[in-house]
Design a protein around this motif. Structure first.
Motif, PDB file in Angstrom:
ATOM      1  N   ILE A  52       0.287  -9.910   3.472  1.00  0.00           N
ATOM      2  CA  ILE A  52      -0.921  -9.713   2.684  1.00  0.00           C
ATOM      3  C   ILE A  52      -1.821 -10.923   2.892  1.00  0.00           C
ATOM      4  N   LYS A  53      -3.080 -10.642   3.139  1.00  0.00           N
ATOM      5  CA  LYS A  53      -4.065 -11.704   3.358  1.00  0.00           C
ATOM      6  C   LYS A  53      -5.325 -11.345   2.568  1.00  0.00           C
ATOM      7  N   ILE A  54      -5.771 -12.289   1.749  1.00  0.00           N
ATOM      8  CA  ILE A  54      -6.964 -12.086   0.927  1.00  0.00           C
ATOM      9  C   ILE A  54      -7.942 -13.209   1.241  1.00  0.00           C
ATOM     10  N   SER A  55      -9.159 -12.822   1.584  1.00  0.00           N
ATOM     11  CA  SER A  55     -10.188 -13.821   1.888  1.00  0.00           C
ATOM     12  C   SER A  55     -11.497 -13.413   1.228  1.00  0.00           C
ATOM     13  N   ASP A  56     -12.397 -14.391   1.083  1.00  0.00           N
ATOM     14  CA  ASP A  56     -13.696 -14.065   0.485  1.00  0.00           C
ATOM     15  C   ASP A  56     -14.652 -13.565   1.550  1.00  0.00           C
TER      16      ASP A  56
END
Length: 145
Positions: free
Chosen positions: A83-87
């Motif tokens: 899982i990867k979360i970026s703005d």
């Protein structure tokens, strides 16, 4: 070389019985494999939709603690591989990988808050369970023969 009728009948019977026994197992294996892939694909879509909707507020407010909690909760699922979360500018808030095997399903989704892009979500699901189901069906079928 004398070929007897009993030898030909025996060989023919062996071939027919083998084909009749193996065909249903093969069909069952293919069907279950496709069904498991469809379920995994649906689960990946469900996860990305759910996570993206939960992340819209924390990403908008830059609440890194909430982002980490949401990401870690979903990452604890057995089939979640990455899982990867970026703005929206590309700054990564969370990037977790289990590294067990090659991910089978990968999904990417943009995260919006009031129709404004606030981030990006990437997840990968493992095909481990699909492989286990297929292996179990194949072994059970072969034992039936």
């Amino acid at each position: 070389m004398n070929k007897s009728i009993s030898r030909n009948l025996t060989l023919s019977l062996i071939v027919v019985v083998t084909l009749v026994s193996v065909a249903p197992i093969l069909i069952s294996y293919i069907r279950s494999s496709r069904e498991a892939m469809r379920e995994l694909e649906a689960r990946a879509s469900e996860y990305t939709t759910s996570i993206a909707s939960m992340l819209s507020q924390p990403l908008w407010n830059m609440d890194k603690n909430a982002i980490n909690q949401i990401g870690n909760f979903y990452f604890s699922y057995g089939d979640m591989e990455k899982i990867k979360i970026s703005d929206d500018l590309g700054e990564v808030y969370l990037d977790l990988k289990k590294g067990r095997d090659e991910p089978l399903i990968e999904k990417t989704r943009n995260v919006y808050h009031n129709e404004t892009l606030v981030g990006r979500l990437q997840i990968s699901l493992s095909g481990e369970k699909v492989g286990e189901i297929n292996k179990r069906i194949l072994v059970t079928g072969l034992l039936t023969i």
